[in-house]
Scaffold this active site. Structure first.
Site, short mmCIF file in Angstrom:
data_model
loop_
_atom_site.label_atom_id
_atom_site.label_comp_id
_atom_site.label_asym_id
_atom_site.label_seq_id
_atom_site.Cartn_x
_atom_site.Cartn_y
_atom_site.Cartn_z
N TYR A 1 31.29 27.42 23.59
CA TYR A 1 31.85 27.59 25.07
C TYR A 1 32.59 26.39 25.39
O TYR A 1 33.72 26.43 25.98
CB TYR A 1 30.34 27.30 25.80
CG TYR A 1 30.67 26.83 27.27
CD1 TYR A 1 31.04 27.71 28.12
CD2 TYR A 1 30.41 25.53 27.85
CE1 TYR A 1 31.37 27.63 29.56
CE2 TYR A 1 30.66 25.40 29.17
CZ TYR A 1 31.19 26.26 30.10
OH TYR A 1 31.59 26.11 31.52
N ALA B 1 34.45 25.12 22.90
CA ALA B 1 35.52 25.52 22.10
C ALA B 1 36.62 26.24 23.01
O ALA B 1 37.78 26.23 23.04
CB ALA B 1 35.40 26.23 20.81
N ALA B 2 36.02 27.23 23.79
CA ALA B 2 36.59 28.12 24.57
C ALA B 2 37.34 27.43 25.80
O ALA B 2 38.42 27.80 26.04
CB ALA B 2 35.76 29.41 25.01
N THR C 1 44.84 18.65 33.09
CA THR C 1 43.42 18.87 33.38
C THR C 1 43.00 17.85 34.40
O THR C 1 43.27 16.48 34.13
CB THR C 1 42.72 18.54 31.99
OG1 THR C 1 43.18 19.73 31.39
CG2 THR C 1 41.32 18.98 32.47
P1 NDP Z 1 28.11 31.28 38.10
O1 NDP Z 1 27.30 31.96 37.38
O2 NDP Z 1 27.36 31.04 39.49
O3 NDP Z 1 29.24 31.92 38.49
C1 NDP Z 1 30.21 32.64 37.65
C2 NDP Z 1 30.92 33.98 38.37
O4 NDP Z 1 31.76 34.44 37.39
C3 NDP Z 1 29.73 34.88 38.53
O5 NDP Z 1 30.18 35.18 40.06
C4 NDP Z 1 30.00 35.89 37.78
O6 NDP Z 1 29.72 37.34 38.42
C5 NDP Z 1 31.79 35.96 37.26
N1 NDP Z 1 31.83 36.23 36.02
C6 NDP Z 1 31.43 35.89 34.86
N2 NDP Z 1 32.00 36.54 33.87
C7 NDP Z 1 32.79 37.55 34.41
C8 NDP Z 1 33.73 38.47 33.88
N3 NDP Z 1 33.70 38.76 32.43
N4 NDP Z 1 34.53 39.28 34.80
C9 NDP Z 1 34.30 38.95 36.30
N5 NDP Z 1 33.55 38.04 36.59
C10 NDP Z 1 32.77 37.18 35.80
O7 NDP Z 1 28.33 29.91 37.73
P2 NDP Z 1 29.50 28.58 38.07
O8 NDP Z 1 29.87 28.91 39.55
O9 NDP Z 1 28.73 27.19 37.71
O10 NDP Z 1 30.65 28.58 37.00
C11 NDP Z 1 31.99 29.15 37.48
C12 NDP Z 1 32.94 28.48 36.43
O11 NDP Z 1 32.55 27.02 36.42
C13 NDP Z 1 32.69 29.02 34.98
O12 NDP Z 1 33.96 29.19 34.39
C14 NDP Z 1 31.91 28.10 34.23
O13 NDP Z 1 32.00 27.91 32.94
C15 NDP Z 1 32.56 26.85 35.16
N6 NDP Z 1 31.87 25.50 34.91
C16 NDP Z 1 30.54 25.40 35.66
C17 NDP Z 1 29.99 24.09 35.50
C18 NDP Z 1 28.44 23.86 36.36
O14 NDP Z 1 27.81 22.93 35.80
N7 NDP Z 1 28.06 24.97 36.90
C19 NDP Z 1 30.35 23.12 34.73
C20 NDP Z 1 31.62 23.16 34.20
C21 NDP Z 1 32.18 24.30 34.16
P3 NDP Z 1 29.11 38.53 37.53
O15 NDP Z 1 28.01 38.11 36.57
O16 NDP Z 1 28.81 39.47 38.64
O17 NDP Z 1 30.28 38.89 36.90
#
Ligand code: NDP
Length: 239
Positions: A143, A145-146, A228
């Site tokens: 994760y 790394a991505a 960033t």
């Molecule tokens: P959530 O799981 O609430 O939100 C992720 C959203 O992305 C979901 O609505 C999911 O909906 C959607 N999603 C995931 N994969 C896909 C896909 N392949 N295609 C379309 N939709 C997708 O978590 P967060 O709001 O916390 O995460 C949002 C971003 O923030 C992410 O990139 C996460 O890595 C990043 N992040 C979060 C942190 C935290 O502490 N919460 C910390 C650092 C970064 P569905 O499953 O219906 O597709």
């Protein structure tokens, strides 16, 4: 002028707060996700349009294009998460490869594919913002790394889009509560540890990230690109 905004993964958590922020400013917002029910309900709550799309799937992205306006002013690549939370612990090399690639697909390839698909529609003076992670700097397996790869790839994206007046940046959150990110895997002990690491003694909220994204997409941030921006309450400091 009303802007056209696409927020990927805008049905829950951080993406939903970002989408709500733009909708409240009067922008026209499309949100995406894979689960149609929750996505539609979320869109209705904020006056956005919902389009089901898996951002790791090139065919789904081609179908998404047919649902989007010809001009996109702001693209927020938010969809992602730590796919290890949904995986069994890898027991052999093939499983390890599958699980590792799942995180690269979910967090890096998804953003690259989405941006590539939309490249021709991005408006002059527009903005691309990716949601990275504190894990890019601190580690976090495939994760982290991505997310680190996402920030590095963004440097080239900023250079490619710069001549069109389009900025490309990463917002890297620390621990943000009230999202589906951790599934049911965050223990009270770990939560306390994550909060204690901050200078402000609280977890981040999705709105904290939305504010940073809105700034990077605003006229005030036109000379900020290839960067960033960390939103972590001081859990990781830079200089
Ligand atoms: P959530 O799981 O609430 O939100 C992720 C959203 O992305 C979901 O609505 C999911 O909906 C959607 N999603 C995931 N994969 C896909 C896909 N392949 N295609 C379309 N939709 C997708 O978590 P967060 O709001 O916390 O995460 C949002 C971003 O923030 C992410 O990139 C996460 O890595 C990043 N992040 C979060 C942190 C935290 O502490 N919460 C910390 C650092 C970064 P569905 O499953 O219906 O597709």
């Amino acid at each position: 002028m009303t802007r056209n905004v696409l927020v990927t993964g805008g049905g829950t958590g951080i993406g939903h707060a970002i989408a709500r922020h733009f909708a409240e400013q009067g922008d026209t917002v499309v949100i995406t996700g894979r689960r149609s029910g929750p996505l539609k309900e979320a869109a209705d709550r904020i006056g956005a349009r919902a389009v089901v799309c898996d951002h790791t799937d090139p065919d789904a992205l081609t179908r998404l294009l047919a649902e989007l306006p010809d001009r996109v002013d702001v693209l927020v690549n938010n969809a992602g998460g730590n796919t290890d939370f949904d995986a069994d612990a890898a027991s052999d090399l093939a499983s390890y490869a599958r699980d590792f690639r799942a995180n690269l697909d979910a967090n890096l390839v998804s953003a690259a594919l989405t941006t590539k698909a939309l490249e021709g529609r991005l408006a002059t003076g527009g903005a691309v913002v990716h949601i990275g992670s504190i894990a890019a700097a601190r580690g976090g397996g495939s994760y982290g790394a991505a997310k680190a790869g996402l920030a590095t790839w963004n440097i080239d994206l900023a250079r490619a889009l710069g001549s069109r007046g389009i900025t490309a940046n990463v917002v890297a959150p620390g621990y943000i509560a009230d999202t589906e990110f951790f599934r049911d895997r965050l223990t009270d002990e770990r939560r306390t540890q994550l909060v204690t690491e901050t200078a402000v003694d609280r977890p981040g909220a999705p709105e904290d990230v939305a504010g940073a994204v809105a700034f990077l997409a605003s006229p005030a941030a036109r000379h900020i690109t290839g960067q960033t921006l960390h939103v972590n309450g001081g859990a990781l400091t830079t200089r």
